[in-house]
Design an enzyme around this catalytic site. Structure first.
Site, PDB file in Angstrom:
ATOM      1  N   ASP A  21     -12.860  -7.594   9.437  1.00  0.00           N
ATOM      2  CA  ASP A  21     -12.256  -7.733  10.342  1.00  0.00           C
ATOM      3  C   ASP A  21     -10.877  -7.455  10.202  1.00  0.00           C
ATOM      4  O   ASP A  21     -10.338  -7.149   9.953  1.00  0.00           O
ATOM      5  CB  ASP A  21     -12.028  -9.179  11.625  1.00  0.00           C
ATOM      6  CG  ASP A  21     -11.374  -8.520  12.786  1.00  0.00           C
ATOM      7  OD1 ASP A  21     -11.887  -7.800  13.747  1.00  0.00           O
ATOM      8  OD2 ASP A  21     -10.250  -9.408  12.985  1.00  0.00           O
ATOM      9  N   TYR A  26      -2.906  -2.926  10.933  1.00  0.00           N
ATOM     10  CA  TYR A  26      -2.953  -3.946   9.473  1.00  0.00           C
ATOM     11  C   TYR A  26      -2.422  -3.118   8.471  1.00  0.00           C
ATOM     12  O   TYR A  26      -1.913  -3.387   7.542  1.00  0.00           O
ATOM     13  CB  TYR A  26      -4.195  -4.469   9.526  1.00  0.00           C
ATOM     14  CG  TYR A  26      -4.168  -6.120  10.737  1.00  0.00           C
ATOM     15  CD1 TYR A  26      -3.968  -6.621  11.070  1.00  0.00           C
ATOM     16  CD2 TYR A  26      -5.457  -6.154   9.665  1.00  0.00           C
ATOM     17  CE1 TYR A  26      -4.213  -7.268  12.262  1.00  0.00           C
ATOM     18  CE2 TYR A  26      -6.140  -6.913  11.438  1.00  0.00           C
ATOM     19  CZ  TYR A  26      -5.296  -7.781  12.344  1.00  0.00           C
ATOM     20  OH  TYR A  26      -5.275  -8.948  12.840  1.00  0.00           O
TER      21      TYR A  26
END
Length: 84
Positions: A21, A26
């Protein structure tokens, strides 16, 4: 750190993980994608993986923005497509 991201993905793959994921937020999709591509180059099939990403919340109000957000993640992962 970027090298640690790749090492973590590799360790996950070696231990049977197949769902990854991600999110552009991020700031590690390039490294995740690079290690997944390296694993695939060893003879594994893309169908063995389930790769997901997220659309930035502010992009959810506009279909074009949502698509652009997804396209950015797909480009950063460099896997041609995500599964969800």
């Amino acid at each position: 750190p970027r090298a640690e991201t790749r090492a973590a993905v590799r360790l996950a793959l070696e231990n049977g993980y197949r769902h990854f994921d991600s999110a552009s937020f991020y700031d590690n999709e390039a490294e995740v994608g690079a290690e997944l591509r390296s694993w695939l180059a060893e003879g594994h099939d893309r169908s063995e993986l389930y790769v997901t990403t997220k659309v930035w919340t502010t992009d959810l109000v506009n279909p074009k923005a949502a698509l652009r957000s997804a396209d950015i993640s797909i480009a950063e992962l460099d896997l041609d497509y995500v599964d969800c």
